[in-house]
Design a protein around this motif. Structure first.
Motif, mmCIF file in Angstrom:
data_model
loop_
_atom_site.group_PDB
_atom_site.id
_atom_site.type_symbol
_atom_site.label_atom_id
_atom_site.label_comp_id
_atom_site.label_asym_id
_atom_site.label_seq_id
_atom_site.Cartn_x
_atom_site.Cartn_y
_atom_site.Cartn_z
ATOM 1 N N LYS A 160 0.698 -1.209 0.020
ATOM 2 C CA LYS A 160 0.110 0.012 0.081
ATOM 3 C C LYS A 160 0.956 1.296 0.026
ATOM 4 N N VAL A 161 0.601 2.122 -1.175
ATOM 5 C CA VAL A 161 1.655 3.049 -0.959
ATOM 6 C C VAL A 161 1.068 4.550 -0.922
ATOM 7 N N ASP A 162 1.777 5.039 0.283
ATOM 8 C CA ASP A 162 1.146 6.334 0.575
ATOM 9 C C ASP A 162 2.273 7.321 0.387
ATOM 10 N N GLY A 163 1.807 8.524 -0.214
ATOM 11 C CA GLY A 163 2.922 9.497 -0.442
ATOM 12 C C GLY A 163 3.368 9.146 -1.899
ATOM 13 N N ASN A 164 4.336 10.173 -2.098
ATOM 14 C CA ASN A 164 4.863 10.466 -3.452
ATOM 15 C C ASN A 164 6.383 9.642 -3.707
ATOM 16 N N TYR A 165 6.078 8.629 -4.426
ATOM 17 C CA TYR A 165 7.328 7.897 -4.766
ATOM 18 C C TYR A 165 8.008 8.122 -6.127
ATOM 19 N N SER A 166 7.439 9.391 -6.940
ATOM 20 C CA SER A 166 8.070 9.686 -8.005
ATOM 21 C C SER A 166 9.773 9.624 -7.971
ATOM 22 N N TRP A 167 9.892 9.638 -9.174
ATOM 23 C CA TRP A 167 11.612 10.109 -9.177
ATOM 24 C C TRP A 167 12.218 11.151 -8.348
ATOM 25 N N MET A 168 11.616 12.030 -8.558
ATOM 26 C CA MET A 168 12.137 13.488 -8.064
ATOM 27 C C MET A 168 11.978 13.499 -6.478
ATOM 28 N N ASN A 222 19.727 6.164 -16.113
ATOM 29 C CA ASN A 222 20.897 6.995 -15.744
ATOM 30 C C ASN A 222 20.646 8.371 -15.144
ATOM 31 N N PRO A 223 20.160 8.083 -13.717
ATOM 32 C CA PRO A 223 19.620 9.418 -13.004
ATOM 33 C C PRO A 223 20.598 10.488 -13.051
ATOM 34 N N VAL A 224 21.632 10.357 -13.066
ATOM 35 C CA VAL A 224 22.614 11.548 -13.076
ATOM 36 C C VAL A 224 22.620 12.426 -14.292
ATOM 37 N N GLY A 225 22.482 11.457 -15.484
ATOM 38 C CA GLY A 225 22.489 12.197 -16.634
ATOM 39 C C GLY A 225 20.868 12.754 -16.872
ATOM 40 N N THR A 226 20.128 12.228 -16.776
ATOM 41 C CA THR A 226 18.622 12.360 -16.977
ATOM 42 C C THR A 226 17.705 13.323 -16.266
ATOM 43 N N GLY A 227 18.162 13.244 -14.733
ATOM 44 C CA GLY A 227 17.467 14.136 -13.704
ATOM 45 C C GLY A 227 17.983 15.451 -13.937
ATOM 46 N N PRO A 228 17.057 16.334 -13.495
ATOM 47 C CA PRO A 228 17.333 17.801 -13.233
ATOM 48 C C PRO A 228 18.586 17.965 -12.192
ATOM 49 N N ASN A 229 19.168 19.105 -12.490
ATOM 50 C CA ASN A 229 19.956 19.557 -11.326
ATOM 51 C C ASN A 229 21.012 18.569 -11.093
ATOM 52 N N SER A 230 21.874 18.108 -11.963
ATOM 53 C CA SER A 230 22.744 16.932 -11.783
ATOM 54 C C SER A 230 23.584 16.894 -10.662
ATOM 55 N N PRO A 231 24.021 18.133 -9.918
ATOM 56 C CA PRO A 231 24.730 18.259 -8.879
ATOM 57 C C PRO A 231 23.806 17.489 -7.705
ATOM 58 N N LYS A 232 22.764 17.635 -7.600
ATOM 59 C CA LYS A 232 21.927 17.353 -6.564
ATOM 60 C C LYS A 232 21.858 15.830 -6.587
ATOM 61 N N MET A 233 21.699 15.263 -7.967
ATOM 62 C CA MET A 233 21.379 13.786 -8.402
ATOM 63 C C MET A 233 22.866 13.172 -7.831
ATOM 64 N N VAL A 234 24.260 13.765 -8.016
ATOM 65 C CA VAL A 234 25.262 13.161 -7.641
ATOM 66 C C VAL A 234 25.591 13.198 -6.077
ATOM 67 N N ALA A 235 25.015 14.224 -5.476
ATOM 68 C CA ALA A 235 25.180 14.325 -4.203
ATOM 69 C C ALA A 235 24.180 13.292 -3.320
ATOM 70 N N ALA A 236 22.917 12.964 -4.040
ATOM 71 C CA ALA A 236 21.931 12.193 -3.355
ATOM 72 C C ALA A 236 22.471 10.633 -3.439
ATOM 73 N N LEU A 237 23.334 10.306 -4.746
ATOM 74 C CA LEU A 237 23.679 8.842 -4.799
ATOM 75 C C LEU A 237 24.654 8.822 -3.403
ATOM 76 N N SER A 238 25.512 9.952 -3.316
ATOM 77 C CA SER A 238 26.642 9.800 -2.363
ATOM 78 C C SER A 238 26.009 9.139 -1.120
ATOM 79 N N LYS A 239 24.824 9.265 -0.764
ATOM 80 C CA LYS A 239 24.291 9.048 0.555
ATOM 81 C C LYS A 239 24.056 7.598 0.767
ATOM 82 N N LEU A 240 23.841 7.015 -0.363
ATOM 83 C CA LEU A 240 23.506 5.482 -0.553
ATOM 84 C C LEU A 240 24.549 4.490 0.019
#
Ligand code: SF4
Ligand code: SF4
Lengths: 836, 295
Positions: A334-342, A372-390
């Motif tokens: 059961k999915v509550d909230g927004n699990y979209s990419w962004m 390729n989230p870093v390539g295709t997501g907006p604001n690639s610096p945020k994408m890079v920083a987000a992946l670093s948290k994994l």
């Protein structure tokens, strides 16, 4: 696609590529098919050569499509709603719309409840604190006596949709369009004239669009405006007409159909939420309710929702799904909230989530499958920083792309030093499209089977094998060690002949569905229409009592007892309309033009007998596969069977940002909204608030910028040197800079330019062009520039280049959470030794 | 490439062909409708692939254009020429024309060539270079009004589009035609394609392009490439010469020498010396990259 579903009932291209040859007018906006869909674009050229069709292009740039167009006009990126509303106004004012069609096939006569209002840029029902609308304020007026929809066939009632629309678009005069879009008035009128020339039974026009409409903070409403325009002109459901979403990937339509986003299951059934704990509760929310009790009733096809859902649960859980246990509905996430990419990436970056109410930790790991989230997501610096948290990242890919190597991104991406990043990256080599069989569902909704050409190289595996092996390993762990809710995994039916690498023909059969018990003929229960174990012929045979299973009701029919219809390759076209009914399988039900009931008048006669969609022959509908009960006489059901109203929606009370489209400025815009300065951008569009989410102002960043693709390249793949020829014919990144701006800034062809947005800067050579002009917005001179997206730091270093998304903002449409890649603000400078 | 199976109509510096006993065969042609070309370059890539040509070193954006190279090279025989032109009646036009050998009916290259059999014209009109006989003198360049033949330093031979004679002679269409997604390229008998061209030109007249016409210049006896131009009065906008003819120096010289087949070899030497005297040592086009300007 959200807008097409909200207007017509289904979220897909209404017609098909081959149907474009039937048109009189190709209106291209928000897309550049000559560049991005050159093979499909041949059908537009066919129409031009054989029917003398005209091609009209409106775009921020003079594109490759514009090069072969009959009329071109430039508009400011992101102002498409104003332009389209201007055309609607023109059609209504000049009576250049298809009146009989509008009365018969749209909700123009429907009366809207008193609560609906539009004032100063806001629709009624706006909640300031949540920045959301309450859609209850937008509902239809029920007839007090019958409690059915209230309608006024004369279209005179001031509260009927037609009058409300007329009033809503009345502000978009040619002068206003010029001021907002920067398109000179005479050019706008020429285009309005051409487009509305199809607002009659004799002529028909098509609209082609792609991501140039989708990727805005108003993207869904832009497409809504186009869909409404086509309804006004009577162009929906007719051969040569429609609103045709050109899909950019070979199987993106298929991916969406199969539940590619978090909020839907296969066949656009809804993902269950915490609010519906039992199947009964869920099913009650599934089909939309209808007030339609008139003779002109709606088939409201979604009333079959329980059949589709129960059959899907039977496909998921097999034998363990029984009537007694609600077909294992309880085991569905059961999915509550927004699990979209962004939102996922925002949670990842922040390290925490508040999606489901309370604060939870953010995601710990990510499986990125063909992405390729870093390539295709907006604001690639945020994408890079987000992946670093994994803790871990699994990349299932053909190549080692920017996301797999995010930990060594160049310094301008602002990531941490590699030694400070603890993410473990696993790269699983995947087979590419030619190395596996399966189907592609193209823009035309044709499911086309393809055959594997060669074996994957080295250790690369097909997608289904990667998935199956992960699933089986996880299931073993649950079996062995238990854990939270092991049944959710253990109950899954995995009866494939080869469980480690399921045969895709077998999967396609499962998607089609079969009888689990003998199925009786509803008209004559002594007859059996399907014996136990047989493939069903289509979704009409699905049942809600667990006696059928089906992986995706919408695709049902693709692998019936007649075999794999997706593999058909008969190009016979007896109707001569490019329908090719025996070529592959076109969902739904092998229908080639959706809503084709609307191609005929109230008596079932085609508006244009030379291009009939379906025709009532006195007993049944003939021609294309009818999008209506085949033996229901004209007048019994409305043409839009998936909508509870049964008619196309000029007014649509279901989207998150209003029943009518309204011009809002992009999140980053060079001017204030001239219609309502206080509500300048979409009041319910979404932004983020971390330190990486920066938005720029017009003082610092005065120039409008947009991004796009080149026909010579394939996504971010070409630089991996899949074919040296493609790098040869378009070797490197560049900016396109208008001649006059280049002169002002001292920029010559090939000279290095530095372009900066609030997110960062990139440097590259300039292509100085006449194909982008300055605009005059009510006295203010505004510039646009643009650049293509295909480069990055991964792949062959010879072909490395900047990632376009280093500059793009994380602002989103409120319906689909699609980022605003197509309009943002930048500054342009000549690159010198010092500023680089 | 000397092709077995196709008879030769004309041949450089020799009497071969040129008249009697030839099997009748229709002249083939390539039809190019520039008004429906989208400049996708599928034809460029198809040409490179089929002919196994090495990748060129390109830097398009540096020249401010989508055009792959400033001009054709010995390893790049099919080039889309892009040009932005502001017009009086039709606003901005982004013109794209596929450039390649025109397969002239009266080929200046062949006329100018001093090496016997190095340039041949097959009975179906295709003009081809036989690398085995080419002596790399570069005189064909001086004879060509379209600036087509290119000297390849690596092989010391001339190279250009062959109209895929190897495909055509076995009943296939040229690679560029096969690859074109819009159908703006067609291949077939020239007479039939002239009808297609006439029809399209009429359509363009109806669309307000009063000057539309097809390009089949009679100064070279017509060409094996029929090019439909929206702006037929301005072939130069597309990088085409207005009234191409074989340079008189070439044709006069040839008229004197042509019948004397046996001195062909001497002519070749003379030619090479003549070229040296006129232009200095041969400079391979490949390395003298032109910049920007026209494109
Ligand atoms: S275009 Fe030039 S190379 Fe081609 S046949 Fe004519 S003269 Fe010869
Ligand atoms: S393939 Fe056809 S459309 Fe594409 S550039 Fe070549 S001639 Fe033009």
């Amino acid at each position: 696609m959200a807008s097409l579903a909200a207007t017509f009932g289904r979220g897909a291209m209404t017609n098909g590529w081959t149907d474009i040859k039937n048109t009189d007018l190709v209106f291209v906006m928000g897309g550049n098919p000559a560049e991005n869909h050159p093979c499909g674009f041949k059908w537009a050229i066919e129409a031009k050569k054989n029917r003398n069709a005209k091609i009209v292009v409106v775009d921020p740039r003079f594109t490759r499509t514009a090069a072969v167009a009959d009329i071109f006009a430039q508009l400011r990126a992101g102002t498409d709603i104003a332009f389209l509303s201007g055309i609607m106004r023109y059609a209504i004012e000049k009576k250049r719309f298809h009146e009989d069609y509008v009365k018969l096939h749209t909700n123009a006569p429907y009366v809207i409840g008193e609560k609906f209002q539009f004032t100063e840029g806001l629709f009624s029902g706006f909640d300031q604190t949540k920045a959301e609308y309450d859609k209850n304020a937008w509902q239809y007026q029920a007839d007090p006596k019958t409690n059915a929809y209230m309608v006024d066939e004369t279209l005179q009632n001031p509260r009927c949709v037609f009058q409300l629309l007329k009033q809503h678009v009345s502000r978009y005069t040619p002068e206003m369009v010029e001021q907002i879009c920067g398109t000179p008035k005479d050019q706008f009128i020429k285009i309005a004239e051409a487009v509305t020339s199809t607002g009659n039974p004799e002529r028909v026009g098509t609209i082609l669009y792609a991501l140039g409409w989708t990727q805005h903070s108003t993207g869904v409403q832009i497409i809504r405006a186009a869909a409404m325009l086509q309804l006004l002109l009577g162009n929906v459901g007719r051969p040569g007409g429609g609103v045709n979403a050109l899909r950019g990937h070979s199987n993106i339509q298929g991916a969406t159909d199969m539940g590619g986003t978090f909020e839907i299951l296969p066949g656009y059934l809804k993902t269950p939420t915490g609010a519906t704990q039992t199947l009964a509760e869920y099913l009650e929310k599934g089909p939309p309710t209808t007030l339609n009790k008139q003779s002109w009733a709606s088939m409201n096809y979604w009333q079959n929702y329980p059949k589709f859902m129960v059959s899907l649960l039977k496909a998921y859980y097999g034998r363990t799904a029984t009537k007694e246990n609600d077909y294992n509905y309880a085991l569905m996430p059961k999915v509550d909230g927004n699990y979209s990419w962004m939102y996922l990436f925002d949670d990842m970056y922040r390290g925490s989530s508040t999606r489901a109410g309370g604060k939870e930790p953010g995601p710990e790991g990510l499986i990125s499958f063909g992405m390729n989230p870093v390539g295709t997501g907006p604001n690639s610096p945020k994408m890079v920083a987000a992946l670093s948290k994994l803790k871990w990242l699994v990349m299932v890919e053909n190549f080692e792309n920017e996301s797999a190597t995010f930990w060594k991104a160049p310094k301008e991406y602002g990531g941490a030093a590699p030694k400070d990043i603890q993410t473990t990256v696993y790269q699983l080599p995947a087979a590419n499209f030619a190395e596996k069989d399966g189907t592609f569902t193209n823009s035309s909704r044709w499911m086309q089977w393809k055959w594997k050409a060669i074996d994957p190289p080295g250790q690369a595996k097909s997608d289904q094998e990667v998935l199956a092996r992960i699933f089986l390993a996880v299931r073993d762990l649950y079996r062995k060690d238990g854990g939270a809710l092991p049944e959710a995994v253990l109950a899954i039916d995995w009866g494939y002949t080869n469980p480690y690498a399921p045969d895709l023909g077998e999967v396609l059969k499962e998607i089609n569905g079969k009888a689990l018990d003998d199925i009786k003929d509803p008209k004559d229960p002594t007859k059996i229409i399907k014996k136990k174990g047989e493939q069903v012929d289509g979704f009409a045979q699905l049942q809600d009592d667990g006696t059928t299973m089906c992986g995706n009701w919408l695709h049902s029919g693709v692998y019936s007892s007649a075999g794999n219809l997706a593999a058909r390759r008969n190009n016979a076209d007896p109707l001569g309309l490019g329908m090719f009914h025996e070529w592959a399988f076109s969902w739904p039900a092998n229908r080639r033009v959706m809503y084709n009931r609307a191609s005929a008048d109230k008596d079932g006669k085609p508006w244009d007998p030379t291009r009939p969609g379906i025709v009532w022959n006195g007993e049944k509908w003939v021609g294309d596969v009818p999008d209506i009960k085949p033996d229901s006489p004209p007048g019994q059901f409305g043409a839009f069977i998936m909508l509870p109203e049964g008619v196309g929606r000029l007014y649509s009370p279901v989207l998150n940002d209003g029943p009518f489209p309204e011009h809002y400025e992009a999140i980053e815009a060079p001017v204030d909204n001239v219609l309502h300065a206080k509500v300048t951008s979409n009041p319910v569009s979404k932004k983020f608030s971390t330190d990486k989410d920066k938005y720029g102002g017009r003082d610092q960043f005065p120039i409008v910028c947009t991004t796009y693709r080149l026909t010579e390249h394939f996504h971010y793949w070409t630089k991996h040197h899949i074919n040296g020829r493609l790098n040869e014919v378009q070797p490197e990144f560049f900016f396109e800079i208008p001649e006059e701006l280049a002169k002002e800034k001292g920029i010559a062809n090939g000279s290095k330019v530095k372009v900066t947005s609030a997110r960062g800067s990139i440097v590259g050579p300039a292509v100085v062009t006449k194909r982008i002009l300055s605009m005059n917005l009510g006295g203010k001179k505004v510039w646009q520039i643009g650049f293509p997206i295909h480069w990055g730091y991964a792949g062959d270093p010879k072909h490395a280049g900047p990632l376009a998304n280093l500059l793009t903002p994380s602002a989103m449409d409120p319906n689909t959470w699609t980022p605003e890649f197509k309009t943002f603000l930048v500054q342009v400078e000549k690159a010198t030794g010092e500023n680089v | 490439m000397a092709l077995q199976g196709l008879e030769i109509r004309r041949s450089s510096a020799s009497l071969r062909g040129g008249g009697t006993g030839l099997r009748k065969m229709a002249t083939v042609a390539k039809y190019i409708d520039t008004s429906t070309c989208i400049g996708c370059k599928a034809c460029e890539v198809a040409c490179q692939e089929w002919n196994d040509l090495p990748n060129a070193q390109t830097s398009g954006p540096q020249h401010g254009t989508y055009q792959t190279l400033p001009t054709m090279t010995a390893n790049f025989w099919n080039l889309i020429k892009f040009r932005e032109v502001e017009t009086q009646d039709h606003g901005l036009q982004w013109l794209m024309r596929k450039d390649q050998c025109m397969h002239c009916d009266e080929p200046g290259c062949l006329e100018a060539c001093p090496a016997p059999g190095a340039i041949v014209q097959y009975v179906n009109g295709i003009v081809d270079v036989d690398p085995e006989k080419c002596i790399g003198c570069g005189l064909c360049e001086t004879g060509c009004p379209f600036d087509v033949p290119r000297y390849a330093q690596a092989t010391n031979k001339m190279a250009k589009c062959t109209l895929c004679v190897d495909r055509v002679s076995v009943g296939l269409e040229p690679a560029c035609i096969k690859a074109c997604p819009t159908g703006c390229l067609q291949f077939g008998d020239k007479t039939a394609l002239l009808e297609v061209a006439k029809h399209r030109v009429e359509q363009l007249h109806g669309d307000g392009f009063a000057q539309a016409s097809y390009y089949d210049p009679q100064g070279v006896g017509g060409t094996g490439v029929i090019t439909v131009l929206k702006h037929g009065d301005h072939p130069e906008w597309y990088g085409l010469p207005k009234d191409p003819t074989v340079p008189t120096t070439v044709s006069v010289w040839k008229r004197v020498l042509h019948p004397i087949g046996f001195v062909a070899m001497a002519a070749a030497i003379f030619g090479a010396i003549g070229h040296f005297m006129a232009f200095g040592p041969k400079k391979p086009k490949d390395s003298s990259r032109e910049t920007g300007g026209e494109v």
